[in-house]
Write a protein that holds these residues in place. Sequence first.
Motif, mmCIF file in Angstrom:
data_model
loop_
_atom_site.group_PDB
_atom_site.id
_atom_site.type_symbol
_atom_site.label_atom_id
_atom_site.label_comp_id
_atom_site.label_asym_id
_atom_site.label_seq_id
_atom_site.Cartn_x
_atom_site.Cartn_y
_atom_site.Cartn_z
ATOM 1 N N LYS A 1 0.839 -1.335 0.013
ATOM 2 C CA LYS A 1 0.161 -0.033 -0.128
ATOM 3 C C LYS A 1 0.854 1.291 0.110
ATOM 4 O O LYS A 1 0.538 2.327 -0.476
ATOM 5 C CB LYS A 1 -0.809 0.118 1.101
ATOM 6 N N GLU A 2 1.822 1.088 0.751
ATOM 7 C CA GLU A 2 3.084 2.217 0.701
ATOM 8 C C GLU A 2 3.418 2.652 -0.611
ATOM 9 O O GLU A 2 3.277 3.692 -1.201
ATOM 10 C CB GLU A 2 4.165 2.105 1.468
ATOM 11 N N LYS A 3 3.653 1.799 -1.462
ATOM 12 C CA LYS A 3 4.167 1.868 -2.847
ATOM 13 C C LYS A 3 3.005 2.340 -3.861
ATOM 14 O O LYS A 3 3.022 3.360 -4.562
ATOM 15 C CB LYS A 3 4.751 0.610 -3.521
ATOM 16 N N ILE A 4 1.834 1.821 -3.742
ATOM 17 C CA ILE A 4 0.523 2.254 -4.361
ATOM 18 C C ILE A 4 0.286 3.946 -4.108
ATOM 19 O O ILE A 4 0.036 4.440 -4.996
ATOM 20 C CB ILE A 4 -0.819 1.298 -3.975
ATOM 21 N N GLU A 5 0.509 4.177 -2.688
ATOM 22 C CA GLU A 5 0.256 5.564 -2.362
ATOM 23 C C GLU A 5 1.029 6.424 -2.981
ATOM 24 O O GLU A 5 0.975 7.668 -3.381
ATOM 25 C CB GLU A 5 -0.168 5.658 -0.758
ATOM 26 N N ARG A 6 2.293 5.974 -2.852
ATOM 27 C CA ARG A 6 3.457 6.964 -3.258
ATOM 28 C C ARG A 6 3.384 7.189 -4.906
ATOM 29 O O ARG A 6 3.561 8.408 -5.551
ATOM 30 C CB ARG A 6 5.121 6.094 -3.045
ATOM 31 N N ASP A 7 2.936 6.057 -5.783
ATOM 32 C CA ASP A 7 2.612 6.288 -7.237
ATOM 33 C C ASP A 7 1.632 7.375 -7.396
ATOM 34 O O ASP A 7 1.724 8.003 -8.204
ATOM 35 C CB ASP A 7 2.311 4.655 -7.864
ATOM 36 N N ARG A 8 0.463 6.830 -6.534
ATOM 37 C CA ARG A 8 -0.744 7.944 -6.676
ATOM 38 C C ARG A 8 -0.271 9.516 -6.294
ATOM 39 O O ARG A 8 -0.554 10.135 -7.371
ATOM 40 C CB ARG A 8 -1.634 7.530 -5.677
ATOM 41 N N ASN B 1 -1.747 3.094 -12.768
ATOM 42 C CA ASN B 1 -1.767 1.724 -13.529
ATOM 43 C C ASN B 1 -0.340 1.090 -13.799
ATOM 44 O O ASN B 1 -0.109 0.198 -14.503
ATOM 45 C CB ASN B 1 -2.433 1.777 -14.853
ATOM 46 N N ARG B 2 0.515 1.483 -12.973
ATOM 47 C CA ARG B 2 1.725 0.642 -13.037
ATOM 48 C C ARG B 2 1.718 -0.463 -12.009
ATOM 49 O O ARG B 2 1.406 -0.461 -10.901
ATOM 50 C CB ARG B 2 2.852 1.476 -12.509
ATOM 51 N N PRO B 3 1.826 -1.921 -12.705
ATOM 52 C CA PRO B 3 1.576 -3.063 -12.017
ATOM 53 C C PRO B 3 2.732 -3.165 -10.676
ATOM 54 O O PRO B 3 3.855 -2.857 -10.971
ATOM 55 C CB PRO B 3 1.669 -4.218 -12.956
#
Length: 283
Positions: free
Chosen positions: A105-112, A118-120
């Motif tokens: 979730k940290e990576k997903i939030e950072r990307d956002r 949509n980066r897998p």
Amino acid sequence: MNYQWYPGHMTKAKRMMQENMSLIDLVIELVDARIPLSSRNPDIDELGKNKYRLILLNKSDLADETANRLWIDYFKAKGFHVLEINAKTGQGLRFIQGIVREACKEKIERDRRRGIKNRPIRAIVVGIPNVGKSTFINSFAGKACTKTGNKPGVTKGKQWIRMNKELELLDTPGILWPKFESEEVGRNLALIGSMNDEILQMTELAADLIAFLLKHYKEALAARYGVEDMDGLETPLLVLSHICENRKCYKKGQMADYEKAASIVMDDFRSGRIGRITLELPE
């Protein structure tokens, strides 16, 4: 018996994993639920440091249910995300996508925050030989993406598999480590089939297994081999003698064929026919 098996291709496989770690967000580590600690390659923690971690207790249907719960608590206390699965039947796999999102979730939030959409998540699937990595990937993907087999060494090289728009997996060959920290670890790995059986003394290995079962799973052992009172069979040799008689395992001249009886015991254990058995518990 010397429980060591480290063929040359494993050094190459480890080097390949090291080279690809910079591409990886998440390490998905499969362990055998019957020996969750013995089936963890200690090199993985070093290779996967600073990565998100998920441990899958595979073949959980072959392991003691109470022990499975103890191991889940153990790994969670160590900071891992953990799930018990059966890669063959697909049990537990529907929860993996959610756990992957939670772990990353940290990576997903950072990307956002960076505006990256949509980066897998890129995950590497690791584990010792014959722990079920390829079967897991094929079941999870719902199609045959990788070769599978019930012996070590089927997966030879790396392979990227796109599971969906959220997740890509890198399959890797199973690797052991050059020197096991104890004879018990080596024996446990031999028992579940993570070594080449051809280098092992299978009668001795079966005797070790029977000794363990006499101590911890006596009723299951008695039920499988038609013994009403196991108290009369207090040694592995006596149990093997009974199996020779019960299953008509004889050589020429009606001599007991202990090798054949040992093969029956090993096959019954590995397939779960003796019952749900766990060989080690958390300290």
